[in-house]
Design a protein around this motif. Structure first.
Motif, short mmCIF file in Angstrom:
data_model
loop_
_atom_site.label_atom_id
_atom_site.label_comp_id
_atom_site.label_asym_id
_atom_site.label_seq_id
_atom_site.Cartn_x
_atom_site.Cartn_y
_atom_site.Cartn_z
N SER B 34 0.81 -1.21 0.00
CA SER B 34 0.00 0.00 0.00
C SER B 34 0.85 1.27 0.00
CB SER B 34 -0.91 -0.02 1.23
OG SER B 34 -1.21 1.29 1.66
N VAL B 35 0.59 2.10 -0.99
CA VAL B 35 1.30 3.37 -1.08
C VAL B 35 1.01 4.24 0.14
CG1 VAL B 35 1.55 5.49 -2.42
CG2 VAL B 35 1.29 3.29 -3.59
N SER B 36 -0.24 4.22 0.60
CA SER B 36 -0.60 5.00 1.79
C SER B 36 0.25 4.59 2.98
CB SER B 36 -2.08 4.78 2.13
OG SER B 36 -2.89 4.90 0.99
N ARG B 37 0.42 3.29 3.17
CA ARG B 37 1.20 2.79 4.30
C ARG B 37 2.66 3.22 4.19
NH1 ARG B 37 0.55 -3.29 4.46
NH2 ARG B 37 -1.49 -2.75 3.58
N ILE B 38 3.18 3.16 2.99
CA ILE B 38 4.57 3.59 2.79
C ILE B 38 4.73 5.04 3.22
CG2 ILE B 38 6.34 4.09 1.06
CD1 ILE B 38 5.29 1.68 -0.53
N ALA B 39 3.80 5.89 2.76
CA ALA B 39 3.88 7.31 3.11
C ALA B 39 3.81 7.50 4.63
CB ALA B 39 2.74 8.07 2.43
N ARG B 40 2.89 6.79 5.25
CA ARG B 40 2.74 6.90 6.70
C ARG B 40 4.04 6.48 7.40
NH1 ARG B 40 -1.12 2.95 8.26
NH2 ARG B 40 -2.35 3.73 6.51
N MET B 41 4.60 5.36 6.95
CA MET B 41 5.81 4.84 7.57
C MET B 41 7.00 5.78 7.36
SD MET B 41 5.37 2.15 9.32
CE MET B 41 3.66 1.72 9.73
N ALA B 42 7.03 6.41 6.21
CA ALA B 42 8.15 7.31 5.93
C ALA B 42 7.92 8.68 6.56
CB ALA B 42 8.34 7.45 4.42
N GLY B 43 6.72 8.89 7.09
CA GLY B 43 6.42 10.18 7.72
C GLY B 43 6.24 11.31 6.74
N ILE B 44 5.71 11.02 5.58
CA ILE B 44 5.44 12.07 4.59
C ILE B 44 3.99 11.97 4.13
CG2 ILE B 44 7.81 12.08 3.76
CD1 ILE B 44 6.79 10.53 1.31
N ALA B 45 3.54 12.99 3.41
CA ALA B 45 2.17 12.96 2.90
C ALA B 45 2.10 12.06 1.69
CB ALA B 45 1.73 14.36 2.53
N LYS B 46 0.94 11.46 1.51
CA LYS B 46 0.78 10.54 0.39
C LYS B 46 1.04 11.23 -0.94
CE LYS B 46 -3.28 8.33 -0.69
NZ LYS B 46 -4.22 7.18 -0.81
N GLY B 47 0.59 12.46 -1.04
CA GLY B 47 0.78 13.21 -2.28
C GLY B 47 2.24 13.32 -2.68
N SER B 48 3.11 13.34 -1.69
CA SER B 48 4.54 13.48 -1.99
C SER B 48 5.07 12.31 -2.79
CB SER B 48 5.33 13.61 -0.69
OG SER B 48 4.97 14.80 -0.02
N VAL B 49 4.53 11.14 -2.49
CA VAL B 49 4.99 9.95 -3.23
C VAL B 49 4.84 10.19 -4.72
CG1 VAL B 49 4.61 7.49 -3.61
CG2 VAL B 49 4.34 8.44 -1.32
N TYR B 50 3.75 10.87 -5.09
CA TYR B 50 3.47 11.10 -6.51
C TYR B 50 4.25 12.30 -7.05
CZ TYR B 50 0.04 7.46 -6.05
OH TYR B 50 -0.56 6.25 -5.82
N GLN B 51 4.98 12.95 -6.18
CA GLN B 51 5.95 13.96 -6.64
C GLN B 51 7.26 13.26 -7.01
OE1 GLN B 51 5.39 17.39 -6.67
NE2 GLN B 51 4.20 17.94 -4.84
N TYR B 52 7.49 12.10 -6.40
CA TYR B 52 8.76 11.40 -6.61
C TYR B 52 8.68 10.38 -7.74
CZ TYR B 52 9.29 13.09 -1.80
OH TYR B 52 9.33 13.85 -0.66
N PHE B 53 7.51 9.73 -7.83
CA PHE B 53 7.35 8.65 -8.82
C PHE B 53 6.03 8.83 -9.56
CE2 PHE B 53 10.20 7.04 -5.60
CZ PHE B 53 11.16 6.38 -6.34
N ASP B 54 5.96 8.18 -10.72
CA ASP B 54 4.76 8.30 -11.54
C ASP B 54 3.58 7.53 -10.96
OD1 ASP B 54 5.37 10.07 -13.53
OD2 ASP B 54 6.39 8.59 -14.77
N GLY B 55 3.88 6.62 -10.05
CA GLY B 55 2.81 5.82 -9.47
C GLY B 55 3.39 4.58 -8.83
N LYS B 56 2.50 3.69 -8.41
CA LYS B 56 2.93 2.48 -7.70
C LYS B 56 3.86 1.63 -8.56
CE LYS B 56 0.78 -1.24 -5.00
NZ LYS B 56 -0.45 -2.01 -4.78
N GLN B 57 3.47 1.42 -9.80
CA GLN B 57 4.28 0.59 -10.69
C GLN B 57 5.68 1.15 -10.86
OE1 GLN B 57 3.25 -1.24 -14.71
NE2 GLN B 57 1.26 -0.52 -14.02
#
Lengths: 219, 219
Positions: B34-57
């Motif tokens: 889960s992308v949400s869980r990753i964000a939570r564990m890393a202590g960042i907002a979920k939206g940030s993940v999509y600033q770094y990568f195009d998506g889960k894949q």
DNA sequence: ACTCCTCATGACCGCGTGGTCACATGGTAG
DNA sequence: CTACCATGTGACCACGCGGTCATGAGGAGT
């Protein structure tokens, strides 16, 4: 395990449902498989599924048990009663196992998924049970093989069992790749004729040869 | 693959995120991760993940590539440059591979998941690529083994490559079972000391012996 | 002080999930 | 005709998912 309601079902409806459920779990792993989709495919209401089984896990357990019984039964029924040497029995066991897989792709694919899904709280127990049963079978073969002198007495039995198990399980991957037989396609559409017995046997000869002599030249 | 934003990140944040993502994909398979869980564990907002990568894949591809590079690099760096015979090279390759796995359980477990997840549209390509790379490696070994006379010339190369690949990959299952080392536990908590080199070697001796001589007595 | 630009954020969206439940249906026994 | 009981049904629930986007914070250039 199924509730009484399921047993009371008219057999054609019961079979239509079982087929749909097998299809679903053969094509998807446990988490991805969907109860809603099974109900839709079987042409019944989703609520009915919960009249037949306690839930997804319960249904899964039923299907895996059914598939395992069919496969073990098929193999046992195909093996000659008289003993034969270790390698011959091993060869025949794997051969009939492979035959079963190609002629029952749905069941085979389901068992395949179980084998490679030992993680996850819902599937762990079932996977472990299936693996334990297979190990017991192979270990019996190895034990009598050692007693009869077909196998070296100093063998590390645990390791030998592991190697035989792994090679025979993963042989399906090799066969399906080598002969371009996609189990998933075979489930989704009826596509693809099973690999001829002779071809299976040819690969099995290679495997048994490898096990018998090892990779090194005999010099 | 990562966007520029990810590369520009302060290294500690980048590493905290990578660690969290590796943890997630090491413990769960692709669909369940889960992308949400990753964000939570890393202590960042979920939206940030999509600033770094195009998506889960995209994130998945990055992590698998990273893990594969690390592992192949580790093995290559540990192998002596001078040739040695086929069996010795094979033994060392698998040995260092196992050492890597026990000392990098997160990366090992991720690659394990990739190996056993060839289904699913999102993971198919990545799995195939990883398997192809491993096969290429083993095939190189076998080819030179045959040329040098360490292996029988009449060997079915395809089959030999398959057997060697399967046995070495699944050896991790055997080791972790035999020495009660749970990779999943090792990822979740830091628990469990890696299996001692000597123990790995002892099992590897068994494997190489099996491959060299086969199961039959030499009589 | 004003303008850019990069990056962080979390409420929000649509979706499909496993599971539930109030109600409908229909056969059988009295 | 009534009462009962086994079955069937699908709208509904709470949930968590991958992904989006309007908003705002902060630093650099001028």
């Amino acid at each position: 395990m199924p509730k009484a309601t399921f047993q009371n079902l008219p057999s054609d409806k019961r079979e239509r449902f079982t087929a749909a459920a097998l299809d679903e779990f053969a094509v998807h792993d446990y988490r991805t498989a969907s109860v809603s989709r099974i109900a839709r495919m079987a042409g019944i209401a989703k609520g009915s599924v919960y009249q037949y089984f306690d839930g997804k896990q319960d249904l899964y357990l039923y299907l895996v048990t059914l598939a395992a019984e069919r496969k073990f039964g098929f193999i046992d029924g195909s093996l000659p009663a008289d003993a034969g040497g270790f390698f011959e029995r091993f060869r025949l066991t794997v051969f009939h196992g492979a035959r079963f897989d190609f002629t029952h792709p749905r069941l085979a694919r389901l068992l395949y998924n179980v084998t490679y899904e030992p993680t996850g709280p819902e599937t762990r127990a079932v996977s472990a049970q299936l693996k334990a049963a297979s190990y017991r079978y192979v270990r019996g073969l190895v034990d009598t093989g050692i007693r009869s002198g077909d196998l070296r007495a100093e063998l590390d039995v645990d390791f030998a069992v592991f190697a035989l198990y792994q090679l025979s399980v993963s042989l399906r991957d090799y066969l399906s790749e080598r002969f371009a037989f996609s189990f998933v396609d075979a489930v989704r559409h009826g596509s693809g004729s099973p690999v001829p017995d002779d071809d299976i046997m040819a690969v099995l000869d290679e495997l048994v040869e490898l096990l018998r002599r090892g990779l090194a030249p005999t010099t």
